[in-house]
Design a protein around this motif. Structure first.
Motif, short mmCIF file in Angstrom:
data_model
loop_
_atom_site.label_atom_id
_atom_site.label_comp_id
_atom_site.label_asym_id
_atom_site.label_seq_id
_atom_site.Cartn_x
_atom_site.Cartn_y
_atom_site.Cartn_z
N HIS A 39 -9.39 -2.87 -8.35
CA HIS A 39 -9.67 -2.11 -7.15
C HIS A 39 -8.74 -1.53 -6.92
O HIS A 39 -8.07 -0.46 -7.09
CB HIS A 39 -9.67 -3.57 -5.84
CG HIS A 39 -10.53 -1.38 -4.69
ND1 HIS A 39 -11.69 -1.59 -4.24
CD2 HIS A 39 -9.27 -1.96 -3.84
CE1 HIS A 39 -10.72 -0.66 -2.93
NE2 HIS A 39 -10.08 -0.62 -2.64
N VAL A 40 -6.97 -2.32 -7.19
CA VAL A 40 -6.02 -2.21 -7.01
C VAL A 40 -5.27 -1.19 -8.73
O VAL A 40 -4.89 -0.05 -8.41
CB VAL A 40 -4.94 -3.32 -7.49
CG1 VAL A 40 -3.46 -3.01 -7.71
CG2 VAL A 40 -4.76 -4.57 -6.39
N LEU A 43 -7.09 2.18 -7.72
CA LEU A 43 -6.04 2.74 -5.82
C LEU A 43 -5.09 3.71 -7.13
O LEU A 43 -4.44 4.77 -6.50
CB LEU A 43 -6.12 2.10 -5.37
CG LEU A 43 -6.94 1.69 -3.95
CD1 LEU A 43 -6.35 0.85 -3.09
CD2 LEU A 43 -7.24 2.40 -3.80
N THR A 92 -11.17 -6.20 1.78
CA THR A 92 -9.81 -5.98 2.48
C THR A 92 -8.44 -6.26 1.65
O THR A 92 -8.58 -6.23 0.11
CB THR A 92 -9.13 -7.07 3.85
OG1 THR A 92 -9.27 -7.88 3.05
CG2 THR A 92 -10.49 -7.22 4.78
N MET A 93 -7.69 -4.94 1.82
CA MET A 93 -6.35 -4.86 0.84
C MET A 93 -5.95 -6.53 0.73
O MET A 93 -5.52 -6.37 -0.27
CB MET A 93 -5.94 -3.80 1.70
CG MET A 93 -6.38 -2.63 0.78
SD MET A 93 -6.49 -2.00 -0.24
CE MET A 93 -5.27 -1.87 -0.94
N TYR A 96 -7.67 -8.30 -1.93
CA TYR A 96 -6.85 -7.82 -2.83
C TYR A 96 -5.19 -8.44 -3.57
O TYR A 96 -5.31 -8.26 -4.57
CB TYR A 96 -7.38 -6.41 -2.84
CG TYR A 96 -8.77 -5.69 -2.95
CD1 TYR A 96 -9.82 -6.05 -3.38
CD2 TYR A 96 -8.68 -4.78 -2.14
CE1 TYR A 96 -11.15 -6.09 -3.30
CE2 TYR A 96 -9.95 -3.95 -2.13
CZ TYR A 96 -11.45 -4.91 -2.38
OH TYR A 96 -12.82 -4.26 -2.25
#
Length: 170
Positions: A39-40, A43, A92-93, A96
């Motif tokens: 996910h990181v 993004l 959720t951020m 993560y």
């Protein structure tokens, strides 16, 4: 490295797939760390897609767009693998950022070659972690399905890394 609370790992109804609950829990935690990394990276790639500048804007904007779309599919697949094993997928951020092995560079908008080098470094980090996780999921936890799943992911990351590396060698 952060770990997840065991009560957030499992659903109530557990799959009966001949993998001990403790082994499934360990694999689910492994998958959630990977999910955070993916996910990181997605993004960061999306950020570069939005913020690339210069004469190569159009091809790099498209290239970064293709890469973050591939990563979006990987994110979904990793989350679904954790769910298939009876676990929860972090989402959720905060989770993560607690679990990821990658770093962010808030407020930095580098030139395109630095963007490419940053993404390549992150893909290579994920590839190294996947190599460890492939062996561990099979040998330590007896989960051939996750080992096979991770093997497919490593091929995808190696291809994306090759594309990025090709820009740097030009």
């Amino acid at each position: 490295m952060a770990t997840l609370k065991s009560n957030t790992i499992f659903d109530e109804k557990q799959p009966e797939i001949e993998i001990a609950p403790s082994n499934r829990e360990a694999v689910i935690e492994m998958l959630n760390r990977l999910l955070a990394d993916e996910h990181v990276l997605m993004l960061k790639t999306h950020n570069y897609h939005w913020n690339v500048l210069g004469p190569s804007f159009d091809p790099m904007h498209k290239f970064f767009g293709e890469q973050y779309e591939m990563l979006d599919d990987i994110v979904d697949d990793v989350a679904e693998r954790a769910r298939a094993l009876g676990g929860k997928a972090v989402g959720t951020m905060r989770e993560y950022l607690e679990l990821t092995r990658l770093s962010e560079n808030p407020g930095e908008y580098p030139d395109v070659m630095t963007m490419i080098a940053n993404l390549l470094a992150d893909h290579e980090t994920i590839i190294r972690e996947l190599r460890k996780d492939i062996d561990e999921s099979l040998e330590k936890y007896g989960d051939v399905g996750t080992s096979d799943f991770l093997t497919d992911l490593i091929r995808q990351h190696e291809k994306m890394a090759w594309f990025l590396r090709s820009f740097l060698q030009g």
